[in-house]
Motif scaffolding. Structure first.
Motif, PDB file in Angstrom:
ATOM      1  N   THR A   1      28.334  26.644  18.564  1.00 12.75           N
ATOM      2  CA  THR A   1      29.091  25.861  17.585  1.00 12.75           C
ATOM      3  C   THR A   1      30.599  26.043  17.731  1.00 12.75           C
ATOM      4  OG1 THR A   1      27.248  26.282  16.114  1.00 12.75           O
ATOM      5  CG2 THR A   1      29.218  25.368  15.124  1.00 12.75           C
ATOM      6  N   ALA A   2      31.020  27.310  17.860  1.00  8.88           N
ATOM      7  CA  ALA A   2      32.458  27.585  17.878  1.00  8.88           C
ATOM      8  C   ALA A   2      33.127  26.898  19.069  1.00  8.88           C
ATOM      9  CB  ALA A   2      32.705  29.093  17.928  1.00  8.88           C
ATOM     10  N   ALA A   3      32.444  26.910  20.221  1.00 10.03           N
ATOM     11  CA  ALA A   3      33.023  26.288  21.413  1.00 10.03           C
ATOM     12  C   ALA A   3      33.136  24.778  21.222  1.00 10.03           C
ATOM     13  CB  ALA A   3      32.172  26.617  22.632  1.00 10.03           C
ATOM     14  N   ARG A   4      32.149  24.178  20.585  1.00 11.36           N
ATOM     15  CA  ARG A   4      32.202  22.734  20.334  1.00 11.36           C
ATOM     16  C   ARG A   4      33.351  22.406  19.384  1.00 11.36           C
ATOM     17  NH1 ARG A   4      25.950  20.586  20.293  1.00 11.36           N
ATOM     18  NH2 ARG A   4      25.095  22.434  21.304  1.00 11.36           N
ATOM     19  N   ALA A   5      33.530  23.269  18.369  1.00 13.51           N
ATOM     20  CA  ALA A   5      34.625  23.044  17.423  1.00 13.51           C
ATOM     21  C   ALA A   5      35.963  23.099  18.163  1.00 13.51           C
ATOM     22  CB  ALA A   5      34.589  24.088  16.310  1.00 13.51           C
ATOM     23  N   ARG A   6      36.090  24.057  19.090  1.00 14.03           N
ATOM     24  CA  ARG A   6      37.354  24.167  19.826  1.00 14.03           C
ATOM     25  C   ARG A   6      37.582  22.964  20.736  1.00 14.03           C
ATOM     26  NH1 ARG A   6      36.227  29.532  20.130  1.00 14.03           N
ATOM     27  NH2 ARG A   6      35.416  29.364  22.244  1.00 14.03           N
ATOM     28  N   LEU A   7      36.499  22.371  21.218  1.00 15.71           N
ATOM     29  CA  LEU A   7      36.648  21.183  22.052  1.00 15.71           C
ATOM     30  C   LEU A   7      37.091  19.975  21.226  1.00 15.71           C
ATOM     31  CD1 LEU A   7      33.568  21.360  24.457  1.00 15.71           C
ATOM     32  CD2 LEU A   7      35.969  21.603  25.065  1.00 15.71           C
TER      33      LEU A   7
ATOM     34  N   VAL B   1      33.516  29.894   9.696  1.00 10.56           N
ATOM     35  CA  VAL B   1      34.278  30.476  10.804  1.00 10.56           C
ATOM     36  C   VAL B   1      33.920  29.778  12.121  1.00 10.56           C
ATOM     37  CG1 VAL B   1      34.549  32.572  12.170  1.00 10.56           C
ATOM     38  CG2 VAL B   1      34.711  32.676   9.692  1.00 10.56           C
ATOM     39  N   GLN B   2      32.639  29.503  12.318  1.00  4.50           N
ATOM     40  CA  GLN B   2      32.229  28.798  13.534  1.00  4.50           C
ATOM     41  C   GLN B   2      32.775  27.378  13.551  1.00  4.50           C
ATOM     42  OE1 GLN B   2      27.986  29.322  13.433  1.00  4.50           O
ATOM     43  NE2 GLN B   2      28.121  31.039  14.859  1.00  4.50           N
ATOM     44  N   ALA B   3      32.781  26.743  12.383  1.00  2.00           N
ATOM     45  CA  ALA B   3      33.247  25.354  12.323  1.00  2.00           C
ATOM     46  C   ALA B   3      34.739  25.240  12.630  1.00  2.00           C
ATOM     47  CB  ALA B   3      32.946  24.749  10.951  1.00  2.00           C
TER      48      ALA B   3
END
Lengths: 251, 327
Positions: free
Chosen positions: A74-80, B211-213
């Motif tokens: 999820t976190a990587a997708r958010a950063r993209l 935090v993940q979002a």
């Protein structure tokens, strides 16, 4: 036609004997609001989770901005560049409204592993956070604790936090739920203008909103997309009428 | 200045005033007692970084307290026996220098915390509590069965280690060293709590999805917090060993983990100064109730129950009328 920014291809997901998503194709193109509608339990949330991360599809791929993101966390997708708002408000409830917005700005900027200078005195983060709060109409509530916000205001804050991420696509899971008529109209006007900044995949129960805002609509029933098309096409679609909307007149 | 800041300063003032008065009144025991509270406070501040800010309920912080203690014990015992620690490929001698010992204790406990954290943080909730406990118990039994450094009997260090320009055997001078370290640790932790790292860690405790979002990974935040947490508790372990001039496997025991947790809970979880108040109260109770009855832990238990049931914010929550440190 412009290349889609988000492209879901042949995604399926089962939980035991229950098929939540069956061979789903869905895309979101620049400048559009693509609404995803369907009765409760149709698999909308399951689909959103596979797009935003957190749930891996059994088969099929998710492409985002030309990149296969199916296996990314999820976190990587958010950063993209996926800006997600949650169906059930997912905020840091003990924080103030401003702190939540700064959290988004910080997550987007990076540099989280800094230990000395106060985050809440970082002019760059504060400016970005306040701008986002202002856009959703929460500027005057910035000092309030998030747990003291009304249900509708939390929704607005979710959108504000997504704004601080400057995403390439917004994934919004029922952003209107719990908003009063006035709040609903303000948010609709805002989303209407937002689509030119980044397209929106909008999961929404409010049919007025969907048929006013959406450029295209996909209808999800029992884990399958039974129709995708413009508002007029969906209104006229017999299958949609009988399967989902019943024989009631559409707005 | 708000009420909490005032309380914090008052607490630090009292902890400084007691030993100064005790020295004037020729009561060195009280100086040592306060030093004990100061060292426990540092250990508690360490745990609070994980437990308070990150919501990581570690029941294994004795591991880091013990590693810090044994770092001191091993270095000092080699130095006092004139036995080099390692002869090949490079010669490493023991040392009696406090700054070198602190640095070693901090590095060793940080490494231990990183390793334990990297594995334990894959679990959550009760499993995390149990796995941290299990790691600490492993080290406890290892220390007991390691004859080179005293095994079950522990290690005695005849003289306190040296600090340049000070006589560390003088109680008030050793107190001054510990107190200065307490201030330094408080300052750094207070800064980190408000820095980007502290904000994001605190958010992860409240809501991992959030935090993940925003594009961050809770696991990394937790691992860094757990490592820092272990390092601070390790420093306290080295000081505690120096205070007693004795290291024993009991520093690794689960009772030690429990006591460190009590400092944090009594004082106020998630408040930078909470463990200072908690450790001070613990030492006070230990001294006063311990004089009344050998079974003073019963009273401590009752007080702890009352705090957990009726005052979630600990002493600081009662005194400031706020449950949490945010907002």
């Amino acid at each position: 036609m412009a290349d889609p920014i988000l492209d879901v291809r042949g995604v399926s997901k089962s939980f035991g004997a229950v098929t939540a998503c069956r061979d789903i194709d869905l895309d979101v193109r620049p400048g559009e609001i693509h609404a995803l509608i369907g009765p409760n339990g149709a698999g909308k949330s399951t689909l959103i989770k596979q797009v935003a991360g957190g749930l891996a599809p059994d088969s099929g791929r998710v492409f985002f901005d030309g990149q296969d993101v199916t296996g990314l966390p999820t976190a990587a997708r958010a950063r993209l560049g996926m800006g997600r708002t949650f169906q059930i408000s997912s905020l840091a409830m003990e924080f103030t409204v401003l702190q939540n917005a700064v959290l988004g700005a910080l997550g987007h900027r990076g540099g989280v592993f800094r230990f000395f200078r106060p985050a809440m005195k970082d002019a760059g983060l504060l400016a970005r956070a306040r701008e986002a709060l202002d856009q959703v109409g929460l500027a005057e509530f910035e000092a309030l604790r998030t747990s003291e916000l009304s249900h509708g205001q939390r929704r607005q804050l979710e959108v504000a936090v997504a704004l601080t991420l400057e995403p390439k696509v917004f994934l919004m899971d029922e952003p209107m739920a719990g908003l009063g008529a006035e709040g609903s109209h303000r948010l609709m006007a805002f989303l209407d203008s937002l689509r030119h900044k980044a397209p929106i995949l909008l999961v929404e129960h409010d049919m007025d909103a969907v048929f006013t805002l959406a450029d295209r609509v996909s209808v999800l029933v029992y884990g399958e997309i039974i129709a995708t098309g413009t508002v007029d096409e969906i209104r006229a679609n017999e299958q949609v009428r009988s399967a989902y909307l019943g024989d009631e007149a559409l707005p | 200045m708000d009420r909490e800041t005032g309380l914090n300063l008052a607490l630090l003032g009292v902890m400084l005033a007691i030993p100064l008065w005790a020295m004037a009144a020729d009561e060195p025991f009280l100086v040592t007692l306060t030093t004990r509270a100061v060292i426990f406070a540092i250990a508690g501040i360490g745990l609070n970084v994980a437990l308070g800010f990150g919501g990581l309920v570690s029941f294994g912080h004795a591991a880091f307290f013990g590693v810090g203690g044994y770092a001191m014990g091993i270095l000092a015992s080699h130095a006092q026996g004139y036995m080099p620690l390692i002869e090949w490929p490079i010669l490493v001698e023991g040392t009696k220098s406090m700054p070198v010992i602190w640095l070693t204790a901090i590095c060793a406990s940080a490494l231990t915390a990183f390793a334990i954290g990297a594995l334990s943080l894959r679990t959550a909730g009760v499993y995390f509590i149990m796995i941290t406990l299990a790691f600490a118990q492993m080290l406890y039994y290892f220390a007991i069965s390691w004859p080179a450094y005293g095994g079950e009997d522990g290690l005695s260090i005849y003289l306190r280690n040296a600090f340049p320009g000070l006589n560390t055997m003088d109680p008030i001078q050793f107190f001054a060293i510990c107190y200065a370290l307490l201030l330094a640790v408080l300052f750094l932790v207070a800064r980190a709590a408000r820095a980007p790292f502290g904000l994001m860690l605190n958010a992860a405790r409240q809501n991992e999805d959030r935090v993940q979002a925003v594009g961050q990974t809770p696991y990394r935040l937790y691992l860094v917090a757990f490592t820092i947490s272990g390092a601070i508790t390790g420093l306290a372990g080295a000081l505690f060993a120096d205070l007693n001039r004795f290291v024993s496997p009991s520093m690794f025991s689960w009772q030690t983990s429990g006591e460190i947790m009590v400092f944090v809970i009594l004082g106020g979880v998630g408040r930078v100064f909470g463990p200072v108040a908690g450790a001070a109260l613990f030492v006070l109770l230990e001294h006063v109730l311990g004089g009344v009855s050998d079974y003073w832990h019963i009273y401590l238990g009752a007080i702890l129950l009352a705090v957990v049931l009726y005052a979630r914010g600990g002493i600081f929550g009662i005194l400031t009328g706020r449950d949490t440190a945010n907002g």
